[in-house]
Design an enzyme around this catalytic site. Structure first.
Site, PDB file in Angstrom:
ATOM      1  N   GLU A  94      43.150  -2.360  36.615  1.00 28.28           N
ATOM      2  CA  GLU A  94      44.238  -1.392  36.514  1.00 28.28           C
ATOM      3  C   GLU A  94      45.127  -1.472  37.737  1.00 28.28           C
ATOM      4  O   GLU A  94      46.306  -1.145  37.702  1.00 28.28           O
ATOM      5  CB  GLU A  94      43.622   0.009  36.379  1.00 28.28           C
ATOM      6  CG  GLU A  94      44.588   1.151  36.264  1.00 28.28           C
ATOM      7  CD  GLU A  94      43.898   2.475  36.088  1.00 28.28           C
ATOM      8  OE1 GLU A  94      44.405   3.490  36.603  1.00 28.28           O
ATOM      9  OE2 GLU A  94      42.821   2.532  35.446  1.00 28.28           O
ATOM     10  N   SER A 114      40.138   4.344  40.065  1.00 30.57           N
ATOM     11  CA  SER A 114      39.585   3.497  39.003  1.00 30.57           C
ATOM     12  C   SER A 114      40.200   2.105  39.094  1.00 30.57           C
ATOM     13  O   SER A 114      41.412   1.952  38.959  1.00 30.57           O
ATOM     14  CB  SER A 114      39.875   4.111  37.636  1.00 30.57           C
ATOM     15  OG  SER A 114      39.267   5.375  37.532  1.00 30.57           O
ATOM     16  N   ARG A 150      47.813   3.072  30.343  1.00 29.81           N
ATOM     17  CA  ARG A 150      48.064   2.607  31.714  1.00 29.81           C
ATOM     18  C   ARG A 150      49.154   1.518  31.740  1.00 29.81           C
ATOM     19  O   ARG A 150      49.081   0.576  32.519  1.00 29.81           O
ATOM     20  CB  ARG A 150      46.791   2.059  32.373  1.00 29.81           C
ATOM     21  CG  ARG A 150      45.647   3.029  32.413  1.00 29.81           C
ATOM     22  CD  ARG A 150      45.938   4.273  33.248  1.00 29.81           C
ATOM     23  NE  ARG A 150      44.762   5.118  33.286  1.00 29.81           N
ATOM     24  CZ  ARG A 150      44.487   6.048  32.363  1.00 29.81           C
ATOM     25  NH1 ARG A 150      45.318   6.257  31.364  1.00 29.81           N
ATOM     26  NH2 ARG A 150      43.399   6.770  32.439  1.00 29.81           N
TER      27      ARG A 150
END
Length: 347
Positions: A343, A243, A167
């Site tokens: 994130e 998420s 990520r």
């Protein structure tokens, strides 16, 4: 290029947070992106580069320029010279990523199917290195085209230039707000090599009585879509950014400590440098163990079907979501000794 003053970003973030920016610039071509770069370079004021807003949490009005690519489906299919099994899709940055996955699957092009139904645009896929079910964008990206804001220069970047990680990319670190991405090119194959050993893909195939040995790329896409829809809320119905937290990676000693303390520990083995194994601990599982699943703090809450997802239950502010995030982080660190990082990009 279109510009708007004192513009509400409510429809430009999937959390459904109503914050304004001083100016929104929508670029529809490479020339437009160059014009945005030159305009910004003349003032060098605050800048936010925005895709579909599916990985963004706004906490206040943005006193500066927001630049975003025009939303449209724009895909150019290219055959790879001297390799009949490879095909490239050159996509405009503002193209919906899942529409590209659907386009690829319908034409028998393989490699993106595990990324089905991930929200957001192609430009953001190259920034975030989106990933799901054992596949990441870096596995299929072959080229990123962008305009350098400092100079207005058009550049072409290889995946190695972007330094992709979990990520993560240089676009999120030293290149933050340095480039306007205009196109992303993905390289796909006509040979289907299914990735089935992450999450509950095989269990879903078995429950649907689908033979994994004769699986088609279309069937795998539909399976992934079914899994995601079962555990992730529709942003049109319940504001969220998917998420919210990254799954922390731990070394062998930390993993052994956690395994001894928590016999039911969930984890994934991840190959590391020099053949050493690393261990990824699912943040959602830890959040659930801390009792947060389905709970709320003010108008922000944790989704009742997936603890990794924070949601806007109606009228929540960015500050309320941040307060919930911090409370969860504190509880996870207190219980497991691990710090979980968001994130989502918080502005």
């Amino acid at each position: 290029m279109k510009t708007y003053k004192n513009y509400s970003l409510l429809r430009h973030n999937t959390f459904g947070i109503d914050q304004h920016c001083d100016m929104l610039a929508v670029y529809a071509s490479v020339d437009d992106a160059v014009a945005v770069a030159r305009s910004w370079a003349a003032t060098r004021g605050p800048l936010l580069i925005l895709g579909g807003g599916s990985n963004l949490l706004l906490t206040q009005d943005f006193r500066g320029l927001v630049a975003t690519p025009e939303k449209r489906f724009d895909v150019e299919q290219q055959t790879v010279p001297n390799d009949g099994g490879k095909t490239r899709l050159r996509c405009w940055a503002g193209t919906c990523f899942d529409e590209v996955v659907a386009y690829a699957v319908a034409r028998g092009l393989c490699g993106m199917e595990n990324l089905s139904l991930i929200p957001g645009e192609c430009g953001a896929s190259a920034v975030q290195n989106i990933g799901a079910y054992g596949v990441e964008a870096k596995d299929i990206i072959i080229e990123v085209e962008a305009v350098e804001l400092e100079t207005g220069r058009v550049v072409t970047l290889a995946p190695a230039d972007c330094d992709y990680g979990y990520r993560m990319s240089r676009f999120k670190r030293e290149w933050r707000d340095k480039f306007l991405i205009t196109h992303v090119t993905y390289e796909l194959s006509r040979t289907f090599v299914p990735h089935l050993d992450y999450g509950n893909i095989r269990a879903m195939l078995e429950s649907a009585r689908v033979d994994a040995g004769n699986l088609t790329v279309g069937q795998l896409r539909e399976t992934i879509i079914g899994i995601r829809r079962a555990k992730l809320p529709d942003p049109e119905e319940l504001g969220n950014a998917g998420s919210f937290f990254m799954n922390p990676m731990v070394d062998e000693p930390t993993f052994r400590r956690l395994q001894a303390e928590f016999p039911g520990l969930h984890y994934f083995e991840v190959p590391g440098p020099e053949g050493r194994l690393g261990y990824k601990i699912p943040a959602g599982w830890m959040i659930e163990q801390c009792g947060w699943k389905g709970k709320s703090l003010g108008r922000a809450g944790v989704y009742d079907k997936q603890a990794l997802v924070l949601v806007n239950r109606g009228g929540a502010t960015g500050a309320e979501v941040v307060a919930l995030m911090e409370a969860i982080q504190q509880d996870v660190e207190r219980k497991f000794g691990l710090h979980i990082q968001p994130e989502v990009n918080i502005k």
